[in-house]
Design a protein around this motif. Structure first.
Motif, PDB file in Angstrom:
ATOM      1  N   ASP A 186       0.886  -1.161  -0.132  1.00 14.09           N
ATOM      2  CA  ASP A 186      -0.041  -0.012   0.000  1.00 14.09           C
ATOM      3  C   ASP A 186       0.831   1.089  -0.196  1.00 14.09           C
ATOM      4  O   ASP A 186       0.595   2.249  -0.797  1.00 14.09           O
ATOM      5  N   GLN A 187       1.962   1.135   0.861  1.00 17.35           N
ATOM      6  CA  GLN A 187       2.808   2.322   0.749  1.00 17.35           C
ATOM      7  C   GLN A 187       3.647   2.592  -0.677  1.00 17.35           C
ATOM      8  O   GLN A 187       3.604   3.678  -1.145  1.00 17.35           O
ATOM      9  N   GLU A 190       1.048   4.130  -3.116  1.00 19.62           N
ATOM     10  CA  GLU A 190       0.599   5.614  -2.674  1.00 19.62           C
ATOM     11  C   GLU A 190       2.040   6.487  -3.064  1.00 19.62           C
ATOM     12  O   GLU A 190       1.840   7.656  -3.269  1.00 19.62           O
ATOM     13  N   ASN A 191       3.042   5.730  -3.338  1.00 15.43           N
ATOM     14  CA  ASN A 191       4.252   6.469  -3.761  1.00 15.43           C
ATOM     15  C   ASN A 191       4.529   6.348  -5.367  1.00 15.43           C
ATOM     16  O   ASN A 191       5.794   6.518  -5.829  1.00 15.43           O
ATOM     17  N   TYR A 307      12.658   6.624   0.638  1.00 17.16           N
ATOM     18  CA  TYR A 307      11.616   5.891   0.938  1.00 17.16           C
ATOM     19  C   TYR A 307      11.588   4.811   1.789  1.00 17.16           C
ATOM     20  O   TYR A 307      10.697   4.696   2.564  1.00 17.16           O
ATOM     21  N   LEU A 311       9.591   3.912   5.674  1.00 16.39           N
ATOM     22  CA  LEU A 311       9.080   2.821   6.167  1.00 16.39           C
ATOM     23  C   LEU A 311       9.366   2.310   7.646  1.00 16.39           C
ATOM     24  O   LEU A 311       8.781   2.043   8.397  1.00 16.39           O
ATOM     25  N   LYS A 314       7.984   4.663   9.979  1.00 17.57           N
ATOM     26  CA  LYS A 314       6.809   4.350  10.491  1.00 17.57           C
ATOM     27  C   LYS A 314       6.493   3.382  11.159  1.00 17.57           C
ATOM     28  O   LYS A 314       5.686   3.382  11.995  1.00 17.57           O
TER      29      LYS A 314
END
Length: 423
Positions: A186-187, A190-191, A307, A311, A314
């Motif tokens: 999902d991440q 989104e990128n 990027y 992760l 997060k």
């Protein structure tokens, strides 16, 4: 694979940069240049004789039409010599091409200018550290003991089913795996990465295209009956989607992400440092692959590194970024960043991601090209990175979040797991 034109025109630079890698077969450079010269010379001879043969055949036809049979027959008798010479030259060409290919594929990629000199992982450059290492209680357990305590990963059951290095994830352990995979995908979406689902078996051409063959065949599982290999990473099938393709410059950057299981024999890996999830034969990973314009590839490498770090931030895991030295970068890479997460219970750093720029090394093997603004064909640059490999992430999540109550699930994963605690 290095481009012969660059080797030929920049011999001294090639040798200098290979020395940064501690590459000890530098004589291969001159051998490749010599074979290239022989190849080009032999091709010129072959083309010249073929042209003479064609001209003779044309002349024979003209003479026959003019009724000059005797002169035509004389030329025809000599034309057999052209065929014999061509046969010898073509056989020589075949041998030279095989020898040239055998030599040039042994040359690794050239390190980028920012790659530090060094021989081993101890010489890698620490670029940054992020986050504070947590202070764990004196009775803190390593992840393999936590896995047994909460019955979420069964290493012995994996040995029973397959062998060492093939764990079985159970209950909340399996759900944590699935949560991480979905979170990472999902991440990536989104990128701007397009998700693809790719085969986990590849042919030899795919292994060659990304540099696993002939360098790492001993590390891959081979299915002999079908002449196929189990993938060591999704990088291989995803990058090979563009093998032989002529891309449009306006489509750059091309960004793909894929989740796959990965398979590595890891021959010769023994000891405490590979215990538990530290090193496996089968593991899950979400991979990022980009194909970009050569002018943008190092800018993209930095973006990919940032990027991957996001992760880890997060997940609230302390990490550091390393720039690999010449002696530690992979065969096909021009420059690599490694991301390592701190394992509090093991008191050491664990690699969880590598992000690499291969420049044209892979695309030259793959023949992945695009037409530049001048109308000429150019090789694209390829990059890839783990975002992320799961085993050591899971190990650090378990170890860093252990409490007397149980293991706290990182907040960002709770919507995916459906639970806050493993207890």
């Amino acid at each position: 694979m290095l481009q012969i034109s660059y080797i030929r025109e920049n011999r001294d630079d090639v040798i200098r940069r290979l020395k940064v890698r501690n590459f000890d077969q530098l004589a291969l450079v001159d051998e490749v240049i010599r074979l290239d010269e022989e190849l080009r010379s032999t091709k010129i001879q072959s083309e010249s004789i073929a042209a003479e043969g064609n001209a003779a055949a044309k002349r024979i036809g003209e003479l026959m039409r003019q009724g000059q049979r005797e002169e035509a027959e004389a030329i025809k008798a000599r034309s057999g010599e052209y065929k014999d010479q061509l046969k010898v030259l073509n056989e020589q060409l075949g041998r030279l091409e095989d020898e040239f290919f055998e030599k040039i594929v042994q040359l690794p990629n050239l390190p980028y200018k920012d790659v530090p000199a060094g021989k081993t992982a101890d010489d890698n450059e620490i670029v940054l550290e992020h986050g504070e290492k947590p202070t764990l209680p004196d009775n803190a357990l390593p992840h393999w003991e936590l896995a047994a305590k909460y019955d979420i990963i069964d290493f012995e059951l994996g040995v029973k089913v397959s062998g060492a290095g093939f764990p079985v994830y159970k209950g909340k352990g399996a759900r944590l795996q699935r949560a991480l995979i979905n979170f990472f995908l999902d991440q990536a979406a989104e990128n701007g990465y397009r998700e693809v689902q790719v085969p986990i078996l590849i042919n030899g051409d795919s292994g060659f295209g990304t540099g696993q063959l002939p360098d790492k065949e001993g590390q891959m599982y081979y299915v002999g009956a079908d002449d196929l290999y189990l993938i060591p990473t999704a990088e291989v099938p995803v990058t090979n989607m563009y093998r032989g393709e002529i891309l449009k410059q306006e489509d750059f950057p091309i960004k793909n992400t894929a989740y796959t299981p990965c398979f590595r024999r890891e021959a010769g890996s023994y000891g405490a440092h590979v215990r538990g999830l530290n090193r496996l034969h089968q593991f899950d990973k979400v991979e990022l692959v980009q194909i970009v314009h050569p002018d943008k590839s190092y800018e993209v490498l930095e973006e990919m590194s940032t990027y991957v770090q996001s992760l880890l931030q997060k997940l609230k895991l302390p990490y550091r970024v390393l720039r690999l030295c010449g002696g530690d970068i992979g065969f096909a890479a021009a420059m690599t960043y490694d991301m390592e997460v701190w394992s509090g219970a093991q008191q050491r750093w664990l690699e969880v991601s590598s992000v690499s720029n291969f420049e044209t090394f892979q695309s030259n093997r793959l023949k992945t090209r695009f037409k530049g603004e001048d109308g000429k064909m150019q090789l694209a640059h390829t990059l890839n990175g783990s975002a992320l490999a799961l085993p050591r992430i899971v190990a650090c999540i378990l170890e860093e979040n252990q409490t007397d109550k149980g293991i706290r699930v990182p907040e960002v994963l709770v919507p995916y797991t459906g639970f806050d605690w493993i207890s």
